[in-house]
Each structure stands twice: as structure tokens, then as C-alpha cells.
Write a protein that holds these residues in place. Structure first.
Motif, PDB file in Angstrom:
ATOM      1  N   LEU A   7       1.108 -52.678 -18.307  1.00  0.00           N
ATOM      2  CA  LEU A   7      -0.018 -53.058 -17.466  1.00  0.00           C
ATOM      3  C   LEU A   7      -0.282 -51.891 -16.518  1.00  0.00           C
ATOM      4  O   LEU A   7       0.633 -51.421 -15.860  1.00  0.00           O
ATOM      5  N   ARG A 178      -6.304 -54.127 -13.607  1.00  0.00           N
ATOM      6  CA  ARG A 178      -5.132 -53.750 -14.398  1.00  0.00           C
ATOM      7  C   ARG A 178      -5.365 -54.271 -15.803  1.00  0.00           C
ATOM      8  O   ARG A 178      -5.909 -55.361 -15.993  1.00  0.00           O
ATOM      9  N   GLU A 179      -4.920 -53.491 -16.756  1.00  0.00           N
ATOM     10  CA  GLU A 179      -5.210 -53.840 -18.135  1.00  0.00           C
ATOM     11  C   GLU A 179      -4.032 -53.390 -18.994  1.00  0.00           C
ATOM     12  O   GLU A 179      -3.329 -52.450 -18.629  1.00  0.00           O
ATOM     13  N   LYS A 180      -3.898 -54.060 -20.128  1.00  0.00           N
ATOM     14  CA  LYS A 180      -2.860 -53.620 -21.054  1.00  0.00           C
ATOM     15  C   LYS A 180      -3.292 -52.279 -21.649  1.00  0.00           C
ATOM     16  O   LYS A 180      -4.398 -52.156 -22.169  1.00  0.00           O
TER      17      LYS A 180
ATOM     18  N   ILE D  20       0.308 -60.088 -11.360  1.00  0.00           N
ATOM     19  CA  ILE D  20       0.789 -58.930 -12.133  1.00  0.00           C
ATOM     20  C   ILE D  20       1.925 -59.345 -13.075  1.00  0.00           C
ATOM     21  O   ILE D  20       1.952 -58.975 -14.247  1.00  0.00           O
ATOM     22  N   ALA D  23       0.564 -61.243 -15.972  1.00  0.00           N
ATOM     23  CA  ALA D  23      -0.093 -60.331 -16.907  1.00  0.00           C
ATOM     24  C   ALA D  23       0.939 -59.569 -17.733  1.00  0.00           C
ATOM     25  O   ALA D  23       0.795 -59.399 -18.946  1.00  0.00           O
ATOM     26  N   GLU D  24       2.001 -59.139 -17.080  1.00  0.00           N
ATOM     27  CA  GLU D  24       3.034 -58.392 -17.809  1.00  0.00           C
ATOM     28  C   GLU D  24       3.797 -59.283 -18.801  1.00  0.00           C
ATOM     29  O   GLU D  24       4.215 -58.827 -19.862  1.00  0.00           O
ATOM     30  N   VAL D  33      -4.544 -58.348 -22.095  1.00  0.00           N
ATOM     31  CA  VAL D  33      -4.595 -58.917 -20.761  1.00  0.00           C
ATOM     32  C   VAL D  33      -5.362 -58.003 -19.802  1.00  0.00           C
ATOM     33  O   VAL D  33      -5.349 -56.785 -19.936  1.00  0.00           O
TER      34      VAL D  33
END
Lengths: 377, 75, 254, 179
Positions: A7, A178-180, D20, D23-24, D33
Motif C-alpha cells: 500500500l 493510498r493504493e495497492k 491503512i 487496506a493492507e 485496494v
């Protein structure tokens, strides 16, 4: 660093891309929504032996960046709208003196202080024409976190290859989200170094270009003593007002970028092969456009997307070709009319050019673009 | 302390001193004439400095360091 | 035997400064100081802004950078950080360094980065035709103060000292040999060195205010009421060295 | 399928960190994501939020707008951020803080998240991790294994055990509630 999945924030990806590209100097001034780039580089640069400095203002940051680049170090600064305005004079200096550097502008709402924490795409013309005088410009507009990383590297490569500043433009949403991301192993990334002279110092002319219109560069302190000035200058770097010399220099600067257009040009097409209507959108808006195109297709509308990744020089040829293929192009952008004029110019009346514009500080929603597509079908 | 040997200079010389004047570069500001306490220097009719009394020079160097145009040298 | 011409770019000479302008005298003092210190031309970088004095960089055969108005200290800061081994000398004027570039001056002094800054103070904007400068004395005339100047002027040395500069000196073009020594000391000083040089502008400033011949204007400088010589000297951590400490810390070496 | 989660509360509750970590965790599950949050004056004090969009497809539009699951730790956050909750979405609220609920066809889970963190775990600061446990348990957003690993990767050394307990406490709360 190894190839990695994780991320990551857009601004963080910019900082990391800079390190991979070989950036070893950053000068900046805090401004939302770009500050995370500075914060990240303040941490990363000394780890790789590079240097970070927070300057007293945006103007000084741009100046320090140019100074460091003349010292032979790949340099970068980052800012947002109002700060970008302040940097313009020195940006012109870097173009005219052919000092490579990367300038990032994380766009926010304006004019003036505007909307510090909201996105906009209203600096694309400032990027092109913000500094005074006649000059070429290179600007890239990534649309994802991964692309921010890759475009930062590309911006450095182009800057060093062509001895000119390169601008990276993206908006607050891309900067902050935030993005993968899946990053390539840095050792697999091609890195470009600035062209060096092969001649001895006695015959070195700092502004005499080779066949590719790019003069070889040598950093200060290597025995090639020369003069750098923002005044009109000749091949020796000395001020001149000789009309013939001045004009030849101006034309070479333009030619330098124009002849490397194919190296600079980057874009993505999405479902465009059989499209009858198209969206022209860049950055964050292109993501909404892509969603809109998917939905349009599911509803039987043959829509497609042209997403420029390089904004300047403008993709005249590609847009011209698109205008021959489709009956209408919707230009979606988060401003009240900037790139649309370029699209209209390149389309030359061969397709209808319609606007979908928004200046509320919110990104354009896919449904808004879908509605615009349905209107022009 | 200043040498103008490589230039096209007018040279005035005695056993004690050599004065070189690079007329081309003299802009005629008269600083050297005014600061010379021994009255060695004067302006010619074209507004350039000339040496009128090389014997009187005591090598105080004022003209040499104060000429803004690098047009005079005392050895 | 020392020859100024060894340091010139012959194609750029003679210089463009007006008849009687004090700038040439400063250039001489600077070249003598460089010669006295035995500095190699390859290892010197000179960075200037915009204005009459800033044209100096065009004449000297070293690594020279003629930047934008008011910004030479910012460019020089970047260059020095990139190449700490270079001797970086900044040439600026009273308008360049105290008005449009005043912010950079105080912050460069505060950081104590190893640059030597020569500020040519001729009390006027000469290049643009004689407008008011922050150093123009009260009651004097300029093209933008046709009824006389009502603004108090600036003491650059006190400003720089207050901001943290570790070598602050003032010289005049009339005392050209002491000036040469001040410049040499400034270059040798580790940290930010600031040398204000009181110089003359007979053509643009002197004529309008009936300040006399070039020589009379020079001699008047001998009577300045401002302190001259080394005004302040202190030691403190130098910025590029301090940053090396940051690199060591970031790399886990300390 | 695109799945949108919004975690809201007040500044200092660790809402962003929770976003966060979520998402992780989704990345650990091999999914796409995007995580966003509020910035600037809006994020100083008062209500704040973090949003996570999880999908197996590419995520084009990165902003949340039709929330599948909303978690609110304060009344203010609930009032401010529940407007775009889907009709059949799920709402998790802290039962001690949120008493006035908005109208709608969502499924409600009122759970003593903050109280559990304070009294059962003795540390109010882990309320965000307890909250994550409830989200993981009450939705199919992320697997339990992924969220555990994601928590461990983000929390300060020395607090791993406490945080794992907090996460487990969240799962427990959710389990009790859905029975």
C-alpha cells in the motif's frame, strides 16, 4: 529495494520514484497537498547520501534545485498551485539555461489560496505558459500511484536526456490516496544520465548542441569553466543581443523538444478500437472516465477513452487521428476549460468536441461523464 | 603589483618604476589623476589618462588599485 | 607577477560598468584576494543575481552563474550542498540582496552555510536607471523619489549579524587594500561570510544628487560614519558539515 | 465486486491507521485496494474518517460514495458521515457514544468498542483495533488471517500481543452480537 507489492500513497510513490531515478537533491517549501513528498525525501535522501533542504520560500527552493543540478546532482522540487506560481521565474531560467530538474505540482483548487486540500486540474496551462517568454515545455500527468512512481522516474530521464526541466502534474486525490502498487525491481529500471562532453575544456562550448539539439553538460568544478546566464546567450554562454544568435537559440530550444516528441509522448487508449464517442481525460478524471466507458459499453454505447500521460507537448497527432474516427470527443477536466482548447485545435472540426467541466473541488464522478457521453452519442 | 604586459599598452618607464596605460580600456573617470598626490598623471585631449611626470611616481599604487577599468598598472 | 588579466574572460572585457563606477575596484580587490589565497579557478564558483554588480560573474574565468533577481544565495545554497568542495562566492547588490532577495539573505545567514557573499552597496538601482534602493540615504533623489526619499535605509551588516551570520564585515572601495584583506578573510572563514562593500555610482546616483566627481565620491567613503572592518566574527556549526552528520545518522553510522 | 468501508470517529482515535491496516489486509488477501482520508482543517479535531475500497477488479474511481459498511465511534462522525450508506449496508456504532441513529434500511450493530478497549484491555488507544476486529468479523472485506498479519506489521514493537488481543476482542464482540 526489491520488487514489492504494498500500500503506498501517491506522494510517497513520487519520492520513492525520485530515489530510484537517482535524485540526490531536493529543495522545497511546505505546501498542501504536496508536503508528503518533502517529508518522505527528508527521510530517504540522507539514507542514500543525498541532501534535502527546506528553503525559506518556493522561489528559493527552485533556485537551490537549479544550483544543485549545475553541481551535477539530479535535483527535484515539489509544490502545489500557489507555490508553482512562485517558481515560474526560475523555472523559465532552467529552461533557458538548459538545467535539468524535475518540478512536481500536486494540483489543488485555485486561483489564489483556493482549496488547499481539494483536487483540481487547473494548472495545466500554468505548466505550459506560466513562465514568461517563448519556450517549450514537457509535462507528465500520472493517474495512479504506480504511475506517479514511474512518471517521476521518466521525468528525471527526460530532464537529463534533454537538459530541461520536466513537470509532473497530478492532483490532490492521487497525491493523497493510498493504493495497492506493484513496483518493479529498481535494478531493472532504465536510468538516463545527462550527456557529457567528449572534447577538452579549451574547446568546450556549453551551449553548442550536437545533432540532437542537446548540448553536452558538464558540472561545475571539472575544469570546463563556463558561464550560465538567464540573459539571451550564445554558444559560449555569454550574453548577446545579436538577433540571429538569439533567434537560432530560441528555435533550437523548441526543436530540441519537438524532435524528441515520440520519446516524450505517452498515452493510454481504452476500448477505443471501435468507439464512436470518446472521452479525453487525464489524471484522476481519466479514472472516472474509464469507469464511465465501461458502463457505457454495458449499456450498448460504443465509447472509448484517450488518456494522455504526457500533457506537453500536446498529443496533436493522436487527437487528430481520434477526431477522424469518432463523431464526438468529451473533454472531461477539473477546470472550466483548459485542455479542451488544445483538443479543439487538434480536432480541426473533424469531430464534435464537448466539455464536461467541474470546478467544485470534488473529483468528477463516473456518472457525470457517462451522462455527458450519452448526450453526444 | 599589477601587470599589463600582455596588452597593447603605452609604457612609461624609469629605473624605479614602469607605468603601463591601456588606453583602450580607459573610460576617463579621472580617479587616478585626482588621487595621485605626485601629479604624475593627467588627461589628454581625448579624455584618456596619460603619464606627464613618470619621474615623480613614488609607487603609492593608489592609481593602480583604484582604477575601476583595469587601465593602469604600476610595476 | 600578478596579472588581473589571467582571471578575465578576454572576450568579455572591457567590462560594461560606467565611467568611474566603483564596481571595477571591488572586482580588482576580489581577484587579488583570490590570487593571495592561491585558489584554483576550477574550484571557484561565482554566483550573482541581477543588477550592475551581478554582471561581475561574466568577466571572471571560473565557474560562473548569473541567476535571477534576488536569488543568487538560493542558487548558491543548492550548488554548495551539491559540491561542498567548491569555494562559492556570491555577488549581489543592495537591491538584489536586501530588497527582492532579503529573505534569502537572512536565512542563508541563519543556516551558516559556507558561502562568501559580497554585497555591493551603491545606494541605488543603477541597471534600471536610478530608482530608490533600500540603502538610498534619506532626502536623496532618485527617479522614483523625485521629491526626496522619506524611507529610512538599511544597515545590512547589523541585519546579517542578527540573523546569525558568523563573519560580518564592511569595506569601502576607497580603502581597496583593506577590502582585499576582508574578502580573503571572508573566503577563508568557515560558515556564512558577509562583506558589505560601500561602492560608488557616479553616473546614475552621483549626478542626480550632485555628489561630486568619481574621485570625490570615493574620498567621501573614507568619511563614512558606518563601522568598517570585521564587525562580527563567531564560530558555529557549518551547514554542509552539519548535513554530513545527518547523512551519517540516516545511514546508521552514528 | 466493489466493497466500500468507511471508518469514522474523532481525531486521535486512530481511525486513519485502522483504514491503512484494513487496506493492507486486503492486499494480503490478493485484492485491489484504494484508501483515502480527509486532510487539512477538517482532520484537526472533530469528526474524521478513512475510507477503504476493496475490489477484485481494477478500482477506477477512487473515492467512496456508496458505503457498504460504516463504522462510527462518535455521534458526530455518525451524523456527519452516514448520509451515503447504502440502503442495505451495515452500520457498526460504538454503543456508548452513538445513541441517535439516522433512519435507513441498514443493519445495525451497536457494540461497546471503546468500553472493551478501556476495561477489558486496559488501553483506550486500541479501540481502533477492536473496531477493525468487528469490521473483519461482520463483513467479508478481509480474512482473519490477513487482518491479523496486517495489524502485526503496523503496530509498534512491544505492543503486538495487546493489539492481537484487541483484534480478537473485536471478533468476539461481533460474534456475540450476530448470534
Amino acid at each position: 529495494m526489491r520488487a514489492s507489492v504494498g500500500l503506498m500513497q501517491g506522494n510517497e510513490a513520487c519520492a520513492r520514484g525520485a530515489i530510484v531515478a537517482g535524485c540526490r537533491f531536493y529543495a522545497g517549501y511546505p505546501i498542501t497537498p504536496s508536503s508528503e513528498i518533502a517529508e518522505e525525501l527528508a527521510r530517504l535522501l540522507p539514507q542514500v547520501g543525498g541532501k534535502f533542504i527546506q528553503m525559506e520560500d518556493e522561489i528559493g527552493a527552485m533556485g537551490a534545485c537549479i544550483g544543485a543540478s549545475l553541481g551535477g546532482v539530479k535535483s527535484m522540487t515539489a509544490t502545489s498551485g500557489p507555490g508553482f506560481s512562485l517558481k515560474q521565474e526560475n523555472l523559465g531560467y532552467a529552461i533557458y539555461t538548459e538545467v535539468p530538474c524535475v518540478v512536481v505540482n500536486v494540483m489543488r483548487g485555485g486561483p489564489s489560496t483556493g482549496l488547499p486540500t481539494s483536487p483540481a486540474q487547473s494548472d495545466v496551462m500554468q505548466a505550459r505558459w506560466g513562465t514568461h517568454g517563448d519556450h517549450p515545455m514537457i509535462a507528465l500527468a500520472p493517474a495512479s500511484v504506480r504511475e506517479v512512481h514511474d512518471c517521476t522516474i521518466r521525468a528525471f530521464n527526460l530532464a537529463e536526456r534533454l537538459r530541461t526541466p520536466v513537470i509532473l502534474l497530478y492532483d490532490e486525490v492521487i497525491g493523497h490516496m493510498r493504493e495497492k502498487v506493484e513496483l518493479t525491481d529498481p535494478s531493472q529500471v532504465a536510468i538516463v544520465e545527462r550527456p557529457k562532453p567528449t572534447c577538452p575544456p579549451e574547446v568546450y562550448l556549453p551551449y553548442k548542441a550536437g545533432e540532437d539539439d542537446v548540448p553536452p553538460f558538464v558540472r561545475f568544478g571539472e575544469g570546463y569553466r563556463y558561464h550560465v546566464t538567464g540573459l539571451a546567450h550564445d554558444e559560449r554562454g555569454f550574453p548577446t543581443q545579436n538577433p540571429r544568435v538569439v533567434e537560432a537559440h530560441q528555435r533550437r530550444l523548441h526543436r530540441k523538444v519537438e524532435r524528441h516528441r515520440d520519446e516524450i509522448a505517452a498515452y493510454e487508449t481504452f476500448m477505443l478500437e471501435d468507439a464512436e464517442v470518446a472521452v479525453f481525460a487525464y489524471g484522476i478524471t481519466a479514472r472516472s472516465a474509464r469507469a464511465a466507458v465501461r458502463t457505457a459499453r454495458s449499456e450498448g454505447l460504443r465509447a472509448g477513452l484517450l488518456r494522455p500521460i504526457s500533457l506537453w507537448p500536446f498529443l496533436d497527432l493522436e487527437v487528430g487521428k481520434l477526431a477522424q474516427q469518432v463523431k464526438a470527443i468529451v473533454v472531461a477536466e477539473m477546470n472550466l476549460g483548459q485542455m479542451i482548447y488544445e483538443v479543439e485545435r487538434a480536432a480541426q472540426g473533424r469531430a464534435r468536441v464537448a466539455a464536461y467541466q467541474k470546478a467544485s473541488g470534488e473529483p468528477i464522478h463516473p456518472e457525470e461523464i457517462l451522462a455527458a457521453l450519452q448526450e453526444v452519442r | 603589483m599589477n601587470s599589463l604586459v600582455h596588452q597593447r599598452c603605452r609604457v612609461y618607464t624609469t629605473e624605479k618604476v614602469t607605468i603601463r596605460i591601456l588606453e583602450e580600456w580607459c573610460k576617463g573617470c579621472e580617479i587616478c589623476v585626482d588621487v595621485c598626490k605626485k601629479h604624475c598623471l593627467a588627461m589628454d585631449i581625448l579624455g584618456k589618462v596619460k603619464v606627464v611626470n613618470v619621474e615623480a611616481c613614488n609607487k603609492c599604487l593608489l592609481c593602480d588599485v583604484l582604477c575601476p577599468d583595469f587601465a593602469i598598472a604600476i610595476e | 607577477m600578478f596579472d588581473y588579466h589571467e582571471y578575465f574572460r578576454s572576450e568579455m572585457m572591457p567590462h560594461m560598468w560606467c565611467k568611474g563606477c566603483g564596481n571595477g575596484i571591488v572586482l580588482k580587490a576580489l581577484l587579488r584576494a583570490i590570487h593571495r589565497l592561491g585558489l584554483s579557478k576550477d574550484r571557484i564558483a561565482m554566483v550573482s543575481g541581477i543588477g550592475c554588480s551581478s554582471r561581475l560573474t561574466g568577466y571572471v574565468d571560473c565557474n560562473t552563474l548569473h541567476t535571477t533577481h534576488g536569488r543568487p544565495l538560493a542558487f548558491a545554497t543548492g550548488l554548495k550542498l551539491a559540491r561542498p568542495e567548491l569555494t562559492v562566492i556570491v555577488i549581489t547588490g543592495d537591491g538584489d540582496g536586501l530588497a527582492i532577495g532579503g529573505n534569502h539573505l537572512i536565512h542563508t545567514a541563519r543556516r551558516n552555510i559556507d558561502l562568501t557573499c559580497l554585497l555591493f552597496n551603491n545606494q541605488i538601482y543603477g541597471m534600471t536607471g536610478g530608482q530608490l534602493a533600500p540603502t538610498t540615504p534619506e532626502a536623496l533623489f532618485s527617479t522614483t523619489t523625485p521629491y526626496g526619499n522619506i524611507e529610512p535605509n538599511f544597515d545590512a551588516c547589523r541585519l546579517v549579524q542578527a540573523a546569525g551570520g558568523t563573519f560580518v564585515a564592511r569595506g569601502t572601495v576607497y580603502r581597496a587594500i583593506p577590502l582585499e584583506k576582508l574578502i580573503a578573510e571572508g573566503i577563508q572563514h568557515k560558515g556564512f561570510s558577509f562583506i558589505e562593500v560601500l561602492t560608488t555610482c557616479p553616473e546614475i546616483h552621483g549626478r542626480r544628487n550632485k555628489l561630486g566627481t568619481p574621485a570625490e565620491m570615493l574620498q567621501a567613503l573614507a568619511k563614512t560614519t558606518l563601522p568598517t572592518g570585521v564587525i562580527h566574527q563567531a564560530s558555529g556549526p557549518e551547514y554542509t558539515e552539519a548535513y554530513d552528520g545527518i547523512i551519517a545518522k540516516a545511514q546508521g553510522r552514528t | 465486486m466493489r466493497y466500500e468501508v468507511r471508518i469514522s470517529g474523532e481525531g486521535g482515535q486512530g481511525v486513519i491507521l485502522a483504514g491503512i491496516i484494513l487496506a493492507e489486509a486486503a492486499i494480503r488477501d490478493g485484492r485491489n485496494v484504494v484508501q483515502t482520508q480527509v486532510y487539512g482543517p477538517e482532520s484537526r479535531g472533530g469528526a474524521t474518517k478513512a475510507e477503504v475500497i476493496i475490489s477484485d477488479e481494477e478500482i477506477d474511481y477512487p473515492k467512496a460514495g456508496r458505503i457498504d459498511l460504516l463504522l462510527a465511534l462518535t455521534q458526530e462522525a455518525c451524523d456527519k458521515y452516514s448520509g451515503d450508506l447504502k440502503d442495505r449496508g451495515a452500520m457498526i456504532v460504538d454503543s456508548s457514544q452513538v445513541t441517535a441513529l439516522p433512519p435507513g434500511g441498514f443493519t445495525l450493530f451497536a457494540l461497546p468498542i471503546i468500553e472493551t478497549a478501556k476495561e477489558k484491555l486496559g488501553k483506550g488507544v486500541v479501540a481502533n483495533i477492536v473496531a477493525l476486529g468487528t469490521i473483519a468479523a461482520l463483513s467479508s472485506a478481509v480474512s482473519r488471517e490477513a487482518i491479523e498479519k496486517a495489524v502485526l506489521a503496523r503496530v509498534p514493537t512491544g505492543t503486538e500481543e495487546l493489539n492481537l488481543m484487541a483484534l480478537a476482542a473485536g471478533f468476539e464482540l461481533a460474534g456475540a452480537s450476530s448470534q
